[in-house]
Motif scaffolding. Structure first.
Motif, PDB file in Angstrom:
ATOM      1  N   LEU A  10       1.145   3.984   0.529  1.00 28.52           N
ATOM      2  CA  LEU A  10       1.713   2.386   0.368  1.00 28.52           C
ATOM      3  C   LEU A  10       3.067   2.568  -0.145  1.00 28.52           C
ATOM      4  O   LEU A  10       4.189   2.001   0.206  1.00 28.52           O
ATOM      5  CB  LEU A  10       0.746   1.907  -0.339  1.00 28.52           C
ATOM      6  CG  LEU A  10       1.297   0.260  -0.770  1.00 28.52           C
ATOM      7  CD1 LEU A  10       1.256  -0.510   0.485  1.00 28.52           C
ATOM      8  CD2 LEU A  10       0.527  -0.438  -1.732  1.00 28.52           C
ATOM      9  N   VAL A  11       3.369   3.478  -1.381  1.00 27.18           N
ATOM     10  CA  VAL A  11       4.571   3.431  -2.042  1.00 27.18           C
ATOM     11  C   VAL A  11       5.650   3.995  -0.906  1.00 27.18           C
ATOM     12  O   VAL A  11       6.679   3.594  -1.023  1.00 27.18           O
ATOM     13  CB  VAL A  11       4.242   4.073  -3.169  1.00 27.18           C
ATOM     14  CG1 VAL A  11       5.726   4.459  -4.011  1.00 27.18           C
ATOM     15  CG2 VAL A  11       3.399   3.415  -4.126  1.00 27.18           C
ATOM     16  N   SER A  13       5.526   4.360   2.297  1.00 23.00           N
ATOM     17  CA  SER A  13       5.926   3.322   3.339  1.00 23.00           C
ATOM     18  C   SER A  13       7.035   2.213   3.031  1.00 23.00           C
ATOM     19  O   SER A  13       7.817   1.825   3.479  1.00 23.00           O
ATOM     20  CB  SER A  13       4.539   2.894   4.067  1.00 23.00           C
ATOM     21  OG  SER A  13       3.745   3.872   4.522  1.00 23.00           O
ATOM     22  N   THR A  14       6.607   1.626   1.660  1.00 19.80           N
ATOM     23  CA  THR A  14       7.541   0.725   1.196  1.00 19.80           C
ATOM     24  C   THR A  14       9.075   1.115   1.169  1.00 19.80           C
ATOM     25  O   THR A  14       9.939   0.502   1.593  1.00 19.80           O
ATOM     26  CB  THR A  14       7.146   0.196  -0.124  1.00 19.80           C
ATOM     27  OG1 THR A  14       5.585  -0.173  -0.101  1.00 19.80           O
ATOM     28  CG2 THR A  14       7.888  -1.040  -0.821  1.00 19.80           C
ATOM     29  N   VAL A  15       9.049   2.368   0.631  1.00 22.82           N
ATOM     30  CA  VAL A  15      10.380   3.026   0.279  1.00 22.82           C
ATOM     31  C   VAL A  15      11.196   3.050   1.652  1.00 22.82           C
ATOM     32  O   VAL A  15      12.464   2.790   1.934  1.00 22.82           O
ATOM     33  CB  VAL A  15      10.360   4.288  -0.666  1.00 22.82           C
ATOM     34  CG1 VAL A  15      11.715   4.904  -0.359  1.00 22.82           C
ATOM     35  CG2 VAL A  15      10.199   3.976  -1.812  1.00 22.82           C
ATOM     36  N   LEU A  17      10.745   1.564   4.293  1.00 26.89           N
ATOM     37  CA  LEU A  17      10.877   0.335   5.264  1.00 26.89           C
ATOM     38  C   LEU A  17      12.197  -0.324   4.391  1.00 26.89           C
ATOM     39  O   LEU A  17      12.910  -1.012   5.148  1.00 26.89           O
ATOM     40  CB  LEU A  17       9.706  -0.636   5.150  1.00 26.89           C
ATOM     41  CG  LEU A  17       8.585  -0.226   6.094  1.00 26.89           C
ATOM     42  CD1 LEU A  17       7.625  -1.064   5.676  1.00 26.89           C
ATOM     43  CD2 LEU A  17       9.082  -0.633   7.560  1.00 26.89           C
ATOM     44  N   ILE A  18      12.454  -0.209   3.128  1.00 27.84           N
ATOM     45  CA  ILE A  18      13.661  -0.905   2.496  1.00 27.84           C
ATOM     46  C   ILE A  18      14.672  -0.149   2.550  1.00 27.84           C
ATOM     47  O   ILE A  18      15.696  -0.868   2.621  1.00 27.84           O
ATOM     48  CB  ILE A  18      13.157  -1.219   1.103  1.00 27.84           C
ATOM     49  CG1 ILE A  18      11.752  -2.239   0.746  1.00 27.84           C
ATOM     50  CG2 ILE A  18      14.110  -1.642   0.226  1.00 27.84           C
ATOM     51  CD1 ILE A  18      11.235  -2.214  -0.737  1.00 27.84           C
ATOM     52  N   THR A 156      -1.866  -0.734   7.270  1.00 30.62           N
ATOM     53  CA  THR A 156      -0.923  -0.971   6.131  1.00 30.62           C
ATOM     54  C   THR A 156       0.515  -0.826   6.249  1.00 30.62           C
ATOM     55  O   THR A 156       1.279  -1.694   5.914  1.00 30.62           O
ATOM     56  CB  THR A 156      -1.156   0.559   5.024  1.00 30.62           C
ATOM     57  OG1 THR A 156      -2.810   0.656   4.640  1.00 30.62           O
ATOM     58  CG2 THR A 156      -0.313   0.443   3.686  1.00 30.62           C
ATOM     59  N   PHE A 157       1.181   0.156   7.311  1.00 29.50           N
ATOM     60  CA  PHE A 157       2.273   0.142   7.699  1.00 29.50           C
ATOM     61  C   PHE A 157       2.859  -1.252   8.190  1.00 29.50           C
ATOM     62  O   PHE A 157       3.946  -1.837   7.912  1.00 29.50           O
ATOM     63  CB  PHE A 157       2.714   1.318   8.365  1.00 29.50           C
ATOM     64  CG  PHE A 157       4.215   1.661   8.453  1.00 29.50           C
ATOM     65  CD1 PHE A 157       4.802   2.456   7.497  1.00 29.50           C
ATOM     66  CD2 PHE A 157       4.986   0.990   9.364  1.00 29.50           C
ATOM     67  CE1 PHE A 157       6.241   2.728   7.850  1.00 29.50           C
ATOM     68  CE2 PHE A 157       6.156   1.438   9.677  1.00 29.50           C
ATOM     69  CZ  PHE A 157       6.865   2.041   8.571  1.00 29.50           C
ATOM     70  N   LEU A 160       3.235  -4.220   5.862  1.00 27.11           N
ATOM     71  CA  LEU A 160       4.486  -3.910   4.965  1.00 27.11           C
ATOM     72  C   LEU A 160       5.673  -4.108   5.926  1.00 27.11           C
ATOM     73  O   LEU A 160       6.480  -4.884   5.333  1.00 27.11           O
ATOM     74  CB  LEU A 160       4.216  -2.486   4.548  1.00 27.11           C
ATOM     75  CG  LEU A 160       3.377  -2.029   3.392  1.00 27.11           C
ATOM     76  CD1 LEU A 160       3.645  -0.673   3.316  1.00 27.11           C
ATOM     77  CD2 LEU A 160       3.707  -2.853   2.076  1.00 27.11           C
ATOM     78  N   ASN A 164       8.280  -7.130   4.875  1.00 25.33           N
ATOM     79  CA  ASN A 164       9.642  -6.721   4.724  1.00 25.33           C
ATOM     80  C   ASN A 164      10.670  -7.489   5.667  1.00 25.33           C
ATOM     81  O   ASN A 164      11.665  -8.032   5.321  1.00 25.33           O
ATOM     82  CB  ASN A 164       9.800  -5.044   5.162  1.00 25.33           C
ATOM     83  CG  ASN A 164      11.319  -4.765   4.917  1.00 25.33           C
ATOM     84  OD1 ASN A 164      11.629  -4.678   3.719  1.00 25.33           O
ATOM     85  ND2 ASN A 164      11.858  -4.148   5.940  1.00 25.33           N
TER      86      ASN A 164
END
Length: 211
Positions: A10-11, A13-15, A17-18, A156-157, A160, A164
């Motif tokens: 999760l962490v 993937s967040t990085v 994407l951003i 999950t992805f 997110l 985003n």
């Protein structure tokens, strides 16, 4: 997939994407500035479906084929690059229609066209497809059934990716409320269109070994 592994995914993937902002989010921002608040959920859904498609075909083996076959990789590279260049040209051309129009009657696209463009830009980018096949397996436990883990990773992805894109779409629509001058929106369209063309041309320089 254990909770700790899922949380790490999760962490990460967040990085991913951003940072950095790529052609997908640049397109969402441009659409948000041009079309207002209604863009956010539509564009986010197109992006999410594009990522779902890219991630699914990657995990199903297309990513591996792309990495192994120069012909398949080159085909995806040229299709993705051509679409980005075409979209950049269309974005620059649409800038002229923003001049002299008011905030409410500006150049507006249909929801279907917004969805289609966001989906295509996301799904046709060869780099994420190859990236997924290198990224996701790091969080997969091969000693247990793979399908549930793939489903969890894709779900999950995709969620997110939707959040985003929705955030950037809403942010751009709020900026539209502040930036009321059509000439400024037209200027941003020209800049973002030029960047999309540049990203499309940069895609042509990708090599399998660089992904």
């Amino acid at each position: 997939m254990t909770f700790e592994t899922w949380l790490a995914f999760l962490v990460a993937s967040t990085v991913f994407l951003i940072f950095p902002i790529g052609p997908t989010i640049l397109l969402v921002i441009t659409l948000g500035l041009s079309n207002g608040p209604r863009v956010a959920p539509v564009a986010a859904s197109g992006v999410a479906l594009g990522d779902f498609t890219a991630m699914t075909v990657s995990l199903a083996g297309l990513g591996a084929v792309m990495m192994a076959s120069a012909e398949v990789f080159t085909l995806f590279k040229w299709v993705g690059a051509a679409y980005l260049v075409w979209l950049g040209i269309r974005t620059i051309q649409s800038a002229g229609s923003s001049i002299g129009q008011s905030k409410t009657d500006g150049s507006r696209m249909s929801s279907y066209r917004i969805f289609r463009q966001c989906f295509a830009v996301t799904a046709l980018n060869p780099k994420p497809i190859a990236f997924f096949i290198a990224f996701v397996p790091q969080f997969i436990n091969t000693s247990v059934p793979l399908l549930p883990q793939f489903v969890a990773a894709i779900a999950t992805f995709t969620c997110l990716a939707w959040l985003n894109a929705f955030f950037y779409g809403r942010l751009a629509s709020r900026m539209r409320g502040v930036i009321r001058r059509p000439s400024i929106i037209a200027w941003f369209k020209r800049v973002s269109g030029s960047i999309l063309i540049g990203m499309g041309l940069a895609t042509l320089t990708l090599r399998r070994s660089s992904i």
